[in-house]
Structures are given as structure tokens and as C-alpha cells.
Design an enzyme around this catalytic site. Structure first.
Site, PDB file in Angstrom:
ATOM      1  N   GLU A   1      42.391  20.818  20.912  1.00 27.62           N
ATOM      2  CA  GLU A   1      42.139  21.860  21.920  1.00 27.62           C
ATOM      3  C   GLU A   1      41.999  23.205  21.210  1.00 27.62           C
ATOM      4  O   GLU A   1      41.988  23.265  19.985  1.00 27.62           O
ATOM      5  CB  GLU A   1      43.283  21.919  22.942  1.00 27.62           C
ATOM      6  CG  GLU A   1      44.638  22.249  22.337  1.00 27.62           C
ATOM      7  CD  GLU A   1      45.797  22.157  23.324  1.00 27.62           C
ATOM      8  OE1 GLU A   1      45.604  21.786  24.492  1.00 27.62           O
ATOM      9  OE2 GLU A   1      46.940  22.448  22.894  1.00 27.62           O
TER      10      GLU A   1
ATOM     11  N   ASP B   1      48.102  31.856  23.709  1.00 26.02           N
ATOM     12  CA  ASP B   1      46.673  31.508  23.688  1.00 26.02           C
ATOM     13  C   ASP B   1      45.763  32.747  23.602  1.00 26.02           C
ATOM     14  O   ASP B   1      44.840  32.904  24.420  1.00 26.02           O
ATOM     15  CB  ASP B   1      46.284  30.731  24.961  1.00 26.02           C
ATOM     16  CG  ASP B   1      47.148  29.520  25.224  1.00 26.02           C
ATOM     17  OD1 ASP B   1      47.646  28.919  24.257  1.00 26.02           O
ATOM     18  OD2 ASP B   1      47.319  29.173  26.422  1.00 26.02           O
TER      19      ASP B   1
END
Ligand code: FUB
Length: 326
Positions: free
Chosen positions: A225, A16
Site C-alpha cells: 500500500e 499517512d
């Protein structure tokens, strides 16, 4: 020809990536994946066991070869007063010489909130505020700054809990749209002057098709997301993960709030369930930082940071990159 890619931190599991260029240097703010203590894999993301953050910087002009510096642990879940569990994707913004780290963390009731921690340096360490941001919920904060205004994009479905909210209020029963219903949108909110709160109510981030209609819940390219915002040639590029269909996609708008018109795939699925990225310009080129689970043999809770070059076509569309290397 496949796009050449580089693993940045082969000795550990990082995912991420939120990436920024400050004072001519690339800083990377990733999630730090750990093997779970009691292993359960489910749609709630209980297999993720992140409990701290490290910061990395790149020493050199070419991210494909630059030396990667690990600045060590900069925030530990044990130091966050309201902590329950799971530090998911973090982000850092700079304002007036201070660095603000935003992080999603479950509180003691297992509800995701967004917290803030502060440092005088981009490489931390970061000191957490005593409470989460008032009115915050869900996951994956990403900050875009323009003209001294800071916009936070956030939200994620399933384990990210976005389906538990409507109009910024918690629902009695979670609701995930289906079929031809409008897809659940991410959120955008301007931050307050002190960077510690929201200056307004979060707004939905609408992604529309070429006819101006919202992408539907059954569209494989709808938002799930991992929001990211960057600007290219005066246009606002919202990029995101489609989660259960495993793409990185993008949509283009005329201002930070949108609406955004869906444009295409940035990266096809990688090895591992999740896909999450950031896009930055550095040394006259554009770069896609992302992760996959090749080094862990496909364990989606043990992911590895990667980088590759990202290219645009003359009309401003992005040239899609293959997620698989073989
Ligand atoms: O790392 C945990 C979660 O997985 C992130 O918050 C999502 O974006 C996905 O990558």
C-alpha cells in the site's frame, strides 16, 4: 549515526502524510487518527476511526525547525453525501488554481471508493463532490503531475480491499496471490481533464526484479500500500509500503506507468504496524515525511507525523534510513 527526525504535530495523532510544495511552501495532507469507539483490532483495519482531515503548512525553510501551522478541519465525513466510515490516506493535486483532494472512504456497504473534494486554496476547506469517482476502488491515492497530465497511483491489500478486484472488476471471491505467484500490483490511472474522474482504465503497476521478473507474493519487499511517485535525475521513483513486513521500499522506472525495477529499502520498520510516507524536494534537500506510533506507546491506530532528510548516493540509489530512533 541515526538520521535526525522531528515530530511535527505532537499534540494530535496524524499519519499517512501526502506532502506538496506550492508557491514555495510545504503543505501536509495527513490522515487524522482517532481512538476507536468500539475497539476491534484486525487485518481489516477496523481499529482505524478517521472521520476528518486537517491541513498543515510549514512556515520556514528547514522542515526540521519550521513553525507548523494547523489550518484546522478542512473536510468532515459527516459532509460527504455517500459516506459510510473511515477516511484513510488522502492526497491533494493543484490544477488551474484549484485544489482537488482525493480520499478513500468506505461507502454504506463498507466498500472503499475514492472521492474528490475541491477548494480554491491549498489549506482548504474542501467541498466534496456528491458521488465517488466512477470505477474507483481500494485506498491510498497519490498524484503525480507532469506536463499537465495527472497520474493517480492507488491500491492497498487486506483492509485496503485490492484483493477484491481483477482487471478493474469486483471478484466474486477475493484472491490474494501466495508464494511464488506474482505479487498483487498497485494501480495507476490518468485523471480526466476536469480532475473528477479517470481518463482511462486503471493499469497494474509492475515492480520487477533485476532479471525483469515480477516480485513474487512471498517477497518481503513486494508492494502492499502507500504508493508515492517522485522524479529524480530524470528517473521515476515509485515508493511504497510493504505492509505486513513493515518496510518503505522503492523501485525505479523510465515513465510514470512503469514497469519499475526494485531498488531497495528507504526505511526499516518503525514502531507501529503501518508505515506510510511521501518524498519531496524543498530548500535544496530531499525530505521523507512519514509516521510512527512511538508517542502513543505503540498503538498503530494512533500515529504521529515525522520528517527527516533523505539522501541519494551518486548512482541515484537512496540511502536507507533506520525507522527506529533507539
Ligand atoms: O491510515 C490507514 C491506512 O493505514 C492507510 O491508508 C495505509 O496506507 C496505512 O498507513
Amino acid at each position: 549515526m541515526k538520521t535526525p527526525k522531528r515530530y511535527l504535530v505532537p499534540a494530535d495523532f496524524m499519519a499517512d502524510p501526502s506532502v506538496h510544495v506550492w508557491d514555495g511552501k510545504i503543505y501536509i495532507y495527513p490522515s487524522h487518527d482517532w481512538e476507536p469507539e468500539d475497539f476491534v483490532e484486525n487485518d481489516n483495519g477496523d481499529h482505524f476511526n478517521m472521520k476528518d482531515y486537517h491541513v498543515f503548512s510549514l512556515n520556514g525553510d528547514d522542515p526540521m525547525t519550521a513553525e507548523v501551522i494547523d489550518h484546522g478541519k478542512v473536510l468532515d465525513v459527516a459532509d460527504i453525501p455517500w459516506a459510510g466510515r473511515q477516511l484513510w490516506d488522502c492526497e491533494v493535486a493543484r490544477k488551474d488554481g484549484k485544489y482537488y483532494m482525493y480520499f478513500p472512504l468506505k461507502d454504506r456497504n463498507d466498500i472503499f471508493r475514492l472521492g474528490v473534494a475541491i477548494s480554491d486554496k491549498p489549506e482548504g476547506p474542501f467541498i466534496p463532490q456528491p458521488d465517488p469517482i466512477k470505477g474507483s476502488y481500494s485506498i491510498d491515492p497519490a498524484i503525480y503531475e507532469e506536463d499537465g497530465k495527472y497520474y493517480m497511483y492507488f491500491g492497498g491489500l487486506w483492509g485496503g480491499q485490492l484483493q477484491r478486484y481483477k482487471d478493474n472488476k469486483a471478484l466474486e471471491n477475493a484472491y490474494l496471490p501466495e508464494g511464488k505467484e506474482d505479487a498483487l500490483p498497485g494501480r495507476v490511472v490518468r485523471l480526466s481533464e476536469d480532475m473528477l474522474g479517470f481518463a482511462e482504465d486503471p493499469r497494474p503497476v509492475m515492480i520487477l526484479d533485476e532479471e525483469g521478473k515480477p516480485l513474487t507474493a512471498d517477497n518481503p519487499y513486494r508492494f502492499f500500500e502507500a504508493s508515492w511517485m517522485h522524479k529524480y535525475n530524470g528517473k521515476y521513483y515509485l515508493s511504497y509500503s510493504t505492509g505486513d513486513t513493515h518496510y518503505l521500499c522503492y523501485a525505479i522506472g523510465d515513465n510514470p506507468y512503469g514497469p519499475f525495477t526494485y531498488k531497495g529499502v528507504i526505511m526499516t520498520p518503525v514502531v507501529g504496524w503501518t508505515t506510510h510516507h511521501s518524498i519531496v524536494e524543498f530548500s535544496g534537500k530531499w525530505w521523507l515525511f512519514h509516521h510512527d506510533s512511538v508517542p502513543s506507546g505503540g498503538k498503530t491506530w494512533l500515529r504521529s507525523l515525522k520528517v527527516c532528510e533523505l539522501k541519494y548516493n551518486e548512482d541515484g540509489t537512496i540511502q536507507p534510513i533506520e525507522g527506529l530512533d533507539e
